[in-house]
Design a protein around this motif. Structure first.
Motif, PDB file in Angstrom:
ATOM      1  N   SER A  98      29.731  17.569  51.594  1.00  0.00           N
ATOM      2  CA  SER A  98      28.418  17.354  52.203  1.00  0.00           C
ATOM      3  C   SER A  98      27.376  16.698  51.311  1.00  0.00           C
ATOM      4  O   SER A  98      26.349  16.250  51.800  1.00  0.00           O
ATOM      5  N   PHE A  99      27.606  16.679  50.001  1.00  0.00           N
ATOM      6  CA  PHE A  99      26.569  16.076  49.148  1.00  0.00           C
ATOM      7  C   PHE A  99      27.139  15.486  47.853  1.00  0.00           C
ATOM      8  O   PHE A  99      28.255  15.781  47.449  1.00  0.00           O
ATOM      9  N   THR A 100      26.329  14.641  47.252  1.00  0.00           N
ATOM     10  CA  THR A 100      26.630  14.090  45.931  1.00  0.00           C
ATOM     11  C   THR A 100      25.392  14.306  45.082  1.00  0.00           C
ATOM     12  O   THR A 100      24.299  13.936  45.485  1.00  0.00           O
ATOM     13  N   ILE A 101      25.570  14.956  43.930  1.00  0.00           N
ATOM     14  CA  ILE A 101      24.421  15.107  43.037  1.00  0.00           C
ATOM     15  C   ILE A 101      24.837  14.831  41.600  1.00  0.00           C
ATOM     16  O   ILE A 101      26.014  14.870  41.256  1.00  0.00           O
ATOM     17  N   ARG A 102      23.849  14.538  40.805  1.00  0.00           N
ATOM     18  CA  ARG A 102      24.073  14.375  39.374  1.00  0.00           C
ATOM     19  C   ARG A 102      24.430  15.718  38.756  1.00  0.00           C
ATOM     20  O   ARG A 102      23.829  16.732  39.093  1.00  0.00           O
ATOM     21  N   LEU A 103      25.375  15.713  37.850  1.00  0.00           N
ATOM     22  CA  LEU A 103      25.762  16.937  37.155  1.00  0.00           C
ATOM     23  C   LEU A 103      24.613  17.376  36.237  1.00  0.00           C
ATOM     24  O   LEU A 103      24.219  16.630  35.347  1.00  0.00           O
ATOM     25  N   PRO A 104      24.060  18.564  36.472  1.00  0.00           N
ATOM     26  CA  PRO A 104      22.966  18.987  35.590  1.00  0.00           C
ATOM     27  C   PRO A 104      23.476  19.335  34.191  1.00  0.00           C
ATOM     28  O   PRO A 104      24.606  19.806  34.047  1.00  0.00           O
ATOM     29  N   SER A 105      22.674  19.087  33.172  1.00  0.00           N
ATOM     30  CA  SER A 105      23.074  19.508  31.822  1.00  0.00           C
ATOM     31  C   SER A 105      22.156  20.619  31.311  1.00  0.00           C
ATOM     32  O   SER A 105      22.567  21.445  30.516  1.00  0.00           O
ATOM     33  N   VAL A 106      20.900  20.618  31.775  1.00  0.00           N
ATOM     34  CA  VAL A 106      19.972  21.696  31.424  1.00  0.00           C
ATOM     35  C   VAL A 106      19.238  22.120  32.689  1.00  0.00           C
ATOM     36  O   VAL A 106      18.706  21.272  33.405  1.00  0.00           O
ATOM     37  N   VAL A 107      19.261  23.415  32.975  1.00  0.00           N
ATOM     38  CA  VAL A 107      18.508  23.932  34.123  1.00  0.00           C
ATOM     39  C   VAL A 107      17.575  25.049  33.653  1.00  0.00           C
ATOM     40  O   VAL A 107      17.839  25.704  32.654  1.00  0.00           O
ATOM     41  N   ARG A 108      16.484  25.217  34.394  1.00  0.00           N
ATOM     42  CA  ARG A 108      15.474  26.196  34.003  1.00  0.00           C
ATOM     43  C   ARG A 108      15.240  27.172  35.143  1.00  0.00           C
ATOM     44  O   ARG A 108      15.067  26.756  36.295  1.00  0.00           O
ATOM     45  N   LEU A 109      15.243  28.452  34.802  1.00  0.00           N
ATOM     46  CA  LEU A 109      14.990  29.487  35.802  1.00  0.00           C
ATOM     47  C   LEU A 109      13.552  29.394  36.295  1.00  0.00           C
ATOM     48  O   LEU A 109      12.647  29.074  35.528  1.00  0.00           O
TER      49      LEU A 109
ATOM     50  N   LEU B 118      21.141  26.474  41.746  1.00  0.00           N
ATOM     51  CA  LEU B 118      20.290  25.403  42.272  1.00  0.00           C
ATOM     52  C   LEU B 118      20.169  25.508  43.802  1.00  0.00           C
ATOM     53  O   LEU B 118      19.078  25.429  44.357  1.00  0.00           O
ATOM     54  N   CYS B 119      21.312  25.726  44.450  1.00  0.00           N
ATOM     55  CA  CYS B 119      21.320  25.855  45.915  1.00  0.00           C
ATOM     56  C   CYS B 119      20.538  27.080  46.375  1.00  0.00           C
ATOM     57  O   CYS B 119      19.952  27.082  47.453  1.00  0.00           O
ATOM     58  N   LEU B 120      20.525  28.116  45.535  1.00  0.00           N
ATOM     59  CA  LEU B 120      19.784  29.336  45.875  1.00  0.00           C
ATOM     60  C   LEU B 120      18.288  29.206  45.552  1.00  0.00           C
ATOM     61  O   LEU B 120      17.511  30.124  45.777  1.00  0.00           O
ATOM     62  N   GLY B 121      17.931  28.074  44.965  1.00  0.00           N
ATOM     63  CA  GLY B 121      16.520  27.848  44.617  1.00  0.00           C
ATOM     64  C   GLY B 121      16.054  28.656  43.419  1.00  0.00           C
ATOM     65  O   GLY B 121      14.871  28.903  43.237  1.00  0.00           O
ATOM     66  N   LYS B 122      17.011  29.079  42.582  1.00  0.00           N
ATOM     67  CA  LYS B 122      16.638  29.913  41.428  1.00  0.00           C
ATOM     68  C   LYS B 122      16.336  29.103  40.176  1.00  0.00           C
ATOM     69  O   LYS B 122      15.739  29.607  39.234  1.00  0.00           O
ATOM     70  N   VAL B 123      16.814  27.873  40.150  1.00  0.00           N
ATOM     71  CA  VAL B 123      16.602  27.034  38.958  1.00  0.00           C
ATOM     72  C   VAL B 123      16.132  25.639  39.380  1.00  0.00           C
ATOM     73  O   VAL B 123      16.301  25.238  40.534  1.00  0.00           O
ATOM     74  N   GLU B 124      15.550  24.947  38.407  1.00  0.00           N
ATOM     75  CA  GLU B 124      15.276  23.522  38.609  1.00  0.00           C
ATOM     76  C   GLU B 124      16.052  22.746  37.558  1.00  0.00           C
ATOM     77  O   GLU B 124      16.357  23.277  36.480  1.00  0.00           O
ATOM     78  N   VAL B 125      16.365  21.513  37.873  1.00  0.00           N
ATOM     79  CA  VAL B 125      17.118  20.682  36.938  1.00  0.00           C
ATOM     80  C   VAL B 125      16.148  20.031  35.963  1.00  0.00           C
ATOM     81  O   VAL B 125      15.164  19.420  36.358  1.00  0.00           O
ATOM     82  N   ILE B 126      16.428  20.181  34.677  1.00  0.00           N
ATOM     83  CA  ILE B 126      15.569  19.607  33.628  1.00  0.00           C
ATOM     84  C   ILE B 126      16.209  18.337  33.054  1.00  0.00           C
ATOM     85  O   ILE B 126      15.541  17.352  32.810  1.00  0.00           O
ATOM     86  N   GLU B 127      17.521  18.401  32.814  1.00  0.00           N
ATOM     87  CA  GLU B 127      18.246  17.251  32.276  1.00  0.00           C
ATOM     88  C   GLU B 127      19.552  17.104  33.044  1.00  0.00           C
ATOM     89  O   GLU B 127      20.097  18.081  33.537  1.00  0.00           O
ATOM     90  N   GLU B 128      20.044  15.875  33.102  1.00  0.00           N
ATOM     91  CA  GLU B 128      21.309  15.626  33.809  1.00  0.00           C
ATOM     92  C   GLU B 128      22.286  14.865  32.919  1.00  0.00           C
ATOM     93  O   GLU B 128      21.870  14.128  32.038  1.00  0.00           O
ATOM     94  N   TYR B 129      23.563  15.039  33.195  1.00  0.00           N
ATOM     95  CA  TYR B 129      24.579  14.185  32.584  1.00  0.00           C
ATOM     96  C   TYR B 129      24.630  12.909  33.423  1.00  0.00           C
ATOM     97  O   TYR B 129      24.090  12.871  34.537  1.00  0.00           O
ATOM     98  N   SER B 130      25.296  11.893  32.923  1.00  0.00           N
ATOM     99  CA  SER B 130      25.336  10.636  33.684  1.00  0.00           C
ATOM    100  C   SER B 130      26.537  10.605  34.621  1.00  0.00           C
ATOM    101  O   SER B 130      27.160   9.584  34.819  1.00  0.00           O
ATOM    102  N   ARG B 131      26.886  11.766  35.157  1.00  0.00           N
ATOM    103  CA  ARG B 131      28.063  11.870  36.009  1.00  0.00           C
ATOM    104  C   ARG B 131      27.686  12.553  37.321  1.00  0.00           C
ATOM    105  O   ARG B 131      26.870  13.465  37.329  1.00  0.00           O
ATOM    106  N   ASP B 132      28.276  12.111  38.409  1.00  0.00           N
ATOM    107  CA  ASP B 132      27.986  12.701  39.714  1.00  0.00           C
ATOM    108  C   ASP B 132      29.022  13.748  40.098  1.00  0.00           C
ATOM    109  O   ASP B 132      30.167  13.689  39.673  1.00  0.00           O
ATOM    110  N   ILE B 133      28.589  14.691  40.912  1.00  0.00           N
ATOM    111  CA  ILE B 133      29.514  15.658  41.497  1.00  0.00           C
ATOM    112  C   ILE B 133      29.549  15.368  42.992  1.00  0.00           C
ATOM    113  O   ILE B 133      28.502  15.253  43.624  1.00  0.00           O
ATOM    114  N   HIS B 134      30.752  15.250  43.525  1.00  0.00           N
ATOM    115  CA  HIS B 134      30.889  14.972  44.957  1.00  0.00           C
ATOM    116  C   HIS B 134      31.443  16.192  45.661  1.00  0.00           C
ATOM    117  O   HIS B 134      32.368  16.821  45.181  1.00  0.00           O
ATOM    118  N   SER B 135      30.868  16.499  46.792  1.00  0.00           N
ATOM    119  CA  SER B 135      31.475  17.506  47.653  1.00  0.00           C
ATOM    120  C   SER B 135      31.502  16.896  49.053  1.00  0.00           C
ATOM    121  O   SER B 135      31.062  15.770  49.239  1.00  0.00           O
TER     122      SER B 135
END
Ligand SMILES: [Zn+2]
Length: 174
Positions: A45-56, A26-43
């Motif tokens: 520098s950022f907080t994002i929803r945990l992806p469940s399905v990604v598309r190239l 995702l960070c490399l811009g190779k995929v887009e997020v299609i579906e997400e889990y209802s859980r966040d990932i914290h780092s």
């Protein structure tokens, strides 16, 4: 819950990857997020929803081979829906139906076999859909490709958000 389904640009499932790999892509811009889990990932520098399905975003090519003619694959093609009443059933409540009955020369092939619930199967009996005044939800076709990904688990154990994308891929454990 940390597994992510990777789809080709065509939405065909390619493989299951871990969430860290998904975030990297995702960070490399190779995929887009299609579906997400209802859980966040914290780092830091950022907080994002945990992806469940990604598309190239770019096509990955792979060789094609014909799909196996099997009960599971017929159910999968028809998405576990009875092709007469249109309802979805568990595997135990499904069977398959020869559209043109075998007794009338109907062949056991993709174009003459549909997923059917036990009730509709009983109702139709040895008749053609026309004789039984039953209409097919859709005309059955022979699938032209086989999935890159095979997942051998119960359909119900698959994360909900994956189900729309796993079509041929779940090999049911019976
Ligand atoms: Zn039915």
């Amino acid at each position: 819950m940390e597994q992510v389904l990777l789809l080709n640009i065509t939405y065909e499932p390619l493989k299951i990857i871990n969430w860290k790999k998904a975030i990297t892509l995702l960070c490399l811009g190779k995929v887009e997020v299609i579906e997400e889990y209802s859980r966040d990932i914290h780092s830091v520098s950022f907080t994002i929803r945990l992806p469940s399905v990604v598309r190239l975003l770019r096509m990955v090519k792979r060789p094609k081979s014909p799909i196996k003619f099997s009960r599971q694959n017929i159910y999968a093609r028809d998405r576990y829906n009875c092709q007469y009443c249109g309802s979805q059933f568990n595997t135990e409540e499904l069977t398959y139906d020869h559209i043109l009955p075998k007794s009338r020369g109907g062949k056991t092939e993709w174009e003459n076999i549909v997923t059917c619930c036990v009730n509709c199967n009983r109702k139709k009996g040895g008749r053609t859909p026309k004789e039984a005044t039953m209409t097919l939800v859709r005309k059955p076709v022979r699938p032209s490709w086989i999935p890159a990904l095979r997942i051998t688990i119960g359909y119900r154990d698959v994360p909900e958000s994956w189900r729309d994308y796993l079509y041929w891929n779940v090999e049911l454990v019976e």
